[in-house]
Design a protein around this motif. Structure first.
Motif, PDB file in Angstrom:
ATOM      1  N   HIS A 212       0.860  -1.185   0.000  1.00 34.91           N
ATOM      2  CA  HIS A 212       0.000   0.000   0.000  1.00 34.91           C
ATOM      3  C   HIS A 212       0.894   1.232   0.000  1.00 34.91           C
ATOM      4  CE1 HIS A 212      -2.888   3.057   0.848  1.00 34.91           C
ATOM      5  NE2 HIS A 212      -2.329   3.333   2.017  1.00 34.91           N
ATOM      6  N   THR A 213       0.782   2.065  -1.049  1.00 42.07           N
ATOM      7  CA  THR A 213       1.619   3.251  -1.166  1.00 42.07           C
ATOM      8  C   THR A 213       0.811   4.418  -1.714  1.00 42.07           C
ATOM      9  OG1 THR A 213       2.356   2.576  -3.374  1.00 42.07           O
ATOM     10  CG2 THR A 213       3.759   1.936  -1.515  1.00 42.07           C
ATOM     11  N   HIS A 214       1.419   5.607  -1.668  1.00 44.17           N
ATOM     12  CA  HIS A 214       0.797   6.831  -2.161  1.00 44.17           C
ATOM     13  C   HIS A 214       1.696   7.494  -3.217  1.00 44.17           C
ATOM     14  CE1 HIS A 214      -0.889   7.321   2.247  1.00 44.17           C
ATOM     15  NE2 HIS A 214      -1.296   6.198   1.665  1.00 44.17           N
ATOM     16  N   PRO A 215       2.060   6.790  -4.291  1.00 42.71           N
ATOM     17  CA  PRO A 215       2.925   7.422  -5.297  1.00 42.71           C
ATOM     18  C   PRO A 215       2.223   8.603  -5.970  1.00 42.71           C
ATOM     19  CG  PRO A 215       2.060   5.355  -6.125  1.00 42.71           C
ATOM     20  CD  PRO A 215       1.654   5.439  -4.683  1.00 42.71           C
ATOM     21  N   LEU A 216       3.022   9.528  -6.501  1.00 45.37           N
ATOM     22  CA  LEU A 216       2.507  10.818  -6.949  1.00 45.37           C
ATOM     23  C   LEU A 216       1.369  10.710  -7.954  1.00 45.37           C
ATOM     24  CD1 LEU A 216       2.764  13.903  -6.937  1.00 45.37           C
ATOM     25  CD2 LEU A 216       4.482  13.677  -8.749  1.00 45.37           C
ATOM     26  N   HIS A 217       1.528   9.918  -9.009  1.00 45.54           N
ATOM     27  CA  HIS A 217       0.521   9.888 -10.071  1.00 45.54           C
ATOM     28  C   HIS A 217      -0.723   9.120  -9.645  1.00 45.54           C
ATOM     29  CE1 HIS A 217       4.344  10.756 -12.169  1.00 45.54           C
ATOM     30  NE2 HIS A 217       3.577  11.618 -12.809  1.00 45.54           N
ATOM     31  N   VAL A 218      -0.547   8.056  -8.877  1.00 53.01           N
ATOM     32  CA  VAL A 218      -1.710   7.346  -8.334  1.00 53.01           C
ATOM     33  C   VAL A 218      -2.480   8.261  -7.385  1.00 53.01           C
ATOM     34  CG1 VAL A 218      -2.443   5.475  -6.804  1.00 53.01           C
ATOM     35  CG2 VAL A 218      -0.765   5.025  -8.578  1.00 53.01           C
ATOM     36  N   ALA A 219      -1.768   8.940  -6.500  1.00 56.69           N
ATOM     37  CA  ALA A 219      -2.430   9.838  -5.554  1.00 56.69           C
ATOM     38  C   ALA A 219      -3.152  10.966  -6.281  1.00 56.69           C
ATOM     39  CB  ALA A 219      -1.407  10.401  -4.572  1.00 56.69           C
ATOM     40  N   SER A 220      -2.533  11.483  -7.342  1.00 61.69           N
ATOM     41  CA  SER A 220      -3.172  12.551  -8.119  1.00 61.69           C
ATOM     42  C   SER A 220      -4.441  12.044  -8.792  1.00 61.69           C
ATOM     43  CB  SER A 220      -2.198  13.094  -9.170  1.00 61.69           C
ATOM     44  OG  SER A 220      -1.048  13.640  -8.557  1.00 61.69           O
ATOM     45  N   LEU A 221      -4.367  10.853  -9.393  1.00 55.27           N
ATOM     46  CA  LEU A 221      -5.546  10.271 -10.032  1.00 55.27           C
ATOM     47  C   LEU A 221      -6.645  10.016  -9.003  1.00 55.27           C
ATOM     48  CD1 LEU A 221      -6.782   9.105 -12.668  1.00 55.27           C
ATOM     49  CD2 LEU A 221      -5.791   6.896 -11.999  1.00 55.27           C
ATOM     50  N   SER A 222      -6.246   9.609  -7.796  1.00 57.50           N
ATOM     51  CA  SER A 222      -7.244   9.292  -6.768  1.00 57.50           C
ATOM     52  C   SER A 222      -8.071  10.516  -6.381  1.00 57.50           C
ATOM     53  CB  SER A 222      -6.556   8.718  -5.526  1.00 57.50           C
ATOM     54  OG  SER A 222      -5.967   9.730  -4.722  1.00 57.50           O
ATOM     55  N   MET A 223      -7.523  11.713  -6.596  1.00 57.86           N
ATOM     56  CA  MET A 223      -8.239  12.946  -6.266  1.00 57.86           C
ATOM     57  C   MET A 223      -9.397  13.226  -7.223  1.00 57.86           C
ATOM     58  SD  MET A 223      -4.783  15.150  -5.524  1.00 57.86           S
ATOM     59  CE  MET A 223      -5.606  16.735  -5.458  1.00 57.86           C
ATOM     60  N   LEU A 224      -9.391  12.573  -8.382  1.00 57.97           N
ATOM     61  CA  LEU A 224     -10.438  12.796  -9.382  1.00 57.97           C
ATOM     62  C   LEU A 224     -11.658  11.902  -9.171  1.00 57.97           C
ATOM     63  CD1 LEU A 224      -8.187  13.015 -12.584  1.00 57.97           C
ATOM     64  CD2 LEU A 224      -8.992  14.889 -11.125  1.00 57.97           C
ATOM     65  N   GLU A 225     -11.537  10.919  -8.268  1.00 58.89           N
ATOM     66  CA  GLU A 225     -12.624   9.954  -8.008  1.00 58.89           C
ATOM     67  C   GLU A 225     -13.046   9.227  -9.284  1.00 58.89           C
ATOM     68  OE1 GLU A 225     -15.887  11.691  -5.890  1.00 58.89           O
ATOM     69  OE2 GLU A 225     -14.721  11.985  -4.055  1.00 58.89           O
ATOM     70  N   VAL A 226     -12.040   8.786 -10.069  1.00 57.01           N
ATOM     71  CA  VAL A 226     -12.312   7.979 -11.258  1.00 57.01           C
ATOM     72  C   VAL A 226     -11.482   6.704 -11.176  1.00 57.01           C
ATOM     73  CG1 VAL A 226     -12.874   9.979 -12.694  1.00 57.01           C
ATOM     74  CG2 VAL A 226     -10.522   9.123 -12.636  1.00 57.01           C
ATOM     75  N   PRO A 227     -11.952   5.594 -11.740  1.00 51.33           N
ATOM     76  CA  PRO A 227     -11.187   4.345 -11.695  1.00 51.33           C
ATOM     77  C   PRO A 227      -9.929   4.416 -12.553  1.00 51.33           C
ATOM     78  CG  PRO A 227     -13.510   3.955 -12.219  1.00 51.33           C
ATOM     79  CD  PRO A 227     -13.273   5.419 -12.358  1.00 51.33           C
ATOM     80  N   LEU A 228      -9.023   3.512 -12.302  1.00 58.16           N
ATOM     81  CA  LEU A 228      -7.867   3.341 -13.173  1.00 58.16           C
ATOM     82  C   LEU A 228      -8.337   2.734 -14.484  1.00 58.16           C
ATOM     83  CD1 LEU A 228      -4.656   3.503 -13.141  1.00 58.16           C
ATOM     84  CD2 LEU A 228      -4.768   1.021 -12.803  1.00 58.16           C
ATOM     85  N   GLU A 229      -7.899   3.299 -15.600  1.00 58.33           N
ATOM     86  CA  GLU A 229      -8.242   2.770 -16.918  1.00 58.33           C
ATOM     87  C   GLU A 229      -7.023   2.074 -17.508  1.00 58.33           C
ATOM     88  OE1 GLU A 229     -10.705   5.004 -19.685  1.00 58.33           O
ATOM     89  OE2 GLU A 229     -10.801   6.635 -18.219  1.00 58.33           O
ATOM     90  N   VAL A 230      -7.176   0.810 -17.814  1.00 59.39           N
ATOM     91  CA  VAL A 230      -6.092   0.028 -18.409  1.00 59.39           C
ATOM     92  C   VAL A 230      -6.351  -0.065 -19.904  1.00 59.39           C
ATOM     93  CG1 VAL A 230      -4.915  -2.189 -18.451  1.00 59.39           C
ATOM     94  CG2 VAL A 230      -5.744  -1.257 -16.277  1.00 59.39           C
ATOM     95  N   SER A 231      -5.555   0.656 -20.678  1.00 58.43           N
ATOM     96  CA  SER A 231      -5.801   0.728 -22.118  1.00 58.43           C
ATOM     97  C   SER A 231      -4.512   0.698 -22.907  1.00 58.43           C
ATOM     98  CB  SER A 231      -6.601   2.001 -22.456  1.00 58.43           C
ATOM     99  OG  SER A 231      -7.021   1.980 -23.795  1.00 58.43           O
ATOM    100  N   HIS A 232      -3.495   0.066 -22.341  1.00 52.36           N
ATOM    101  CA  HIS A 232      -2.217  -0.074 -23.029  1.00 52.36           C
ATOM    102  C   HIS A 232      -1.634  -1.441 -22.687  1.00 52.36           C
ATOM    103  CE1 HIS A 232       2.079   0.451 -23.917  1.00 52.36           C
ATOM    104  NE2 HIS A 232       1.666   1.340 -24.808  1.00 52.36           N
ATOM    105  N   MET A 233      -0.975  -2.058 -23.661  1.00 51.21           N
ATOM    106  CA  MET A 233      -0.468  -3.411 -23.495  1.00 51.21           C
ATOM    107  C   MET A 233       0.406  -3.566 -22.261  1.00 51.21           C
ATOM    108  SD  MET A 233       1.708  -5.708 -26.219  1.00 51.21           S
ATOM    109  CE  MET A 233       3.141  -4.621 -26.116  1.00 51.21           C
ATOM    110  N   ASP A 234       1.303  -2.602 -22.011  1.00 52.57           N
ATOM    111  CA  ASP A 234       2.220  -2.726 -20.882  1.00 52.57           C
ATOM    112  C   ASP A 234       1.496  -2.804 -19.551  1.00 52.57           C
ATOM    113  OD1 ASP A 234       4.249  -2.539 -22.718  1.00 52.57           O
ATOM    114  OD2 ASP A 234       4.835  -0.495 -22.182  1.00 52.57           O
ATOM    115  N   ASN A 235       0.324  -2.196 -19.474  1.00 50.75           N
ATOM    116  CA  ASN A 235      -0.407  -2.124 -18.213  1.00 50.75           C
ATOM    117  C   ASN A 235      -1.402  -3.266 -18.023  1.00 50.75           C
ATOM    118  OD1 ASN A 235       0.942   0.305 -17.910  1.00 50.75           O
ATOM    119  ND2 ASN A 235      -0.759   1.511 -18.724  1.00 50.75           N
TER     120      ASN A 235
END
Length: 260
Positions: free
Chosen positions: A120-143
């Motif tokens: 469980h961590t609070h990395p910068l981009h995950v934390a920033s996305l979490s502020m928008l109250e939207v799910p993570l979107e997986v739309s690239h092969m690497d992810n």
């Protein structure tokens, strides 16, 4: 020499996976060492947020797990300063105290016998996305290690030191390997330390890519069948071990004290 140019994808995937099993040996690091390496790997990967975040792994004894000592950053964790705690967070081995937020890890371990490591961590981009109250979107092969494997908790339950947060977070996670926690951060619940580490790094990268893509336009979904195919191709135990070994070699160059 066998001609493979006529073979279908399924057979080629099976052959490649079998070859990986033959070609790659797993380094014989102890569980303590793998967990300490993960702390340093994630520090280098931008997952540090002061003293926030916890990384735990089950021990061989039921109801007990390794965790880091409160007061140490991820870049200060070594194999020798990890604690062993029970599910009530009483220290069984080591000195100091664990992070009280480890309590929701105990709830997840109770609910998910298949889980052996939680990050469980609070990395910068995950934390920033979490502020928008939207799910993570997986739309690239690497992810696609995370394709259809990420839950979402939109309502922030507050500081996760109570049993209420443990109930809420473990229920929202369900049977997924990952979850995005609004106004908070990310969590990985995996079968091994290696798998958890690789997924945590990919989660932060996926969040960064999502924010970049959202700033340019509308993210387009990938076909579900292909997303699941990529998920299963990338997320195998051997691939996780190979990926972890690479990140561990980098960490050992940067942090030669980690196995002390």
């Amino acid at each position: 020499m066998t001609d493979t140019m006529h073979l279908g994808k399924d057979e080629l995937i099976a052959r490649a996976q079998a070859e990986m099993q033959r070609q790659f040996d797993t380094p014989q690091w102890s569980l303590r060492e793998r967990l300490a390496l993960t702390c340093r790997i994630l520090f280098d990967g931008g997952h540090d947020s002061g003293l926030a975040g916890q990384i735990t792994a089950r021990t061989d004894e039921p109801g007990r797990y390794y965790t880091q000592r409160l007061g140490l950053g991820f870049d200060e964790i070594s194999a020798s300063n990890l604690l062993v705690v029970d599910e009530d967070l009483r220290v069984q081995e080591g000195g100091g105290m664990p992070n009280p937020a480890n309590r929701f890890h105990s709830w997840i371990y109770r609910a998910r016998p298949d889980v052996n490591c939680i990050i469980h961590t609070h990395p910068l981009h995950v934390a920033s996305l979490s502020m928008l109250e939207v799910p993570l979107e997986v739309s690239h092969m690497d992810n696609c290690t995370l394709y259809d494997d990420v839950a979402f908790l939109k309502e922030w339950p507050g500081v996760p030191v109570g049993n209420e947060e443990g109930v809420t977070i473990s229920a929202a996670l369900g049977d997924k390997r990952a979850i995005l926690l609004s106004h908070h951060g990310m969590l990985i619940a995996a079968g091994s330390v290696e798998e958890a580490c690789v997924l945590a790094l990919q989660f932060e990268r996926a969040a960064r890519m999502q924010l970049l893509a959202m700033s340019a336009g509308k993210i387009q979904p990938i076909p579900p069948a292909l997303g699941r195919e990529a998920h299963d191709w990338i997320l195998t135990p051997k691939r996780s071990q190979i990926g972890f070994s690479y990140y561990a070699r980098r960490a050992l160059r940067n942090h030669p004290d980690v196995l002390a």
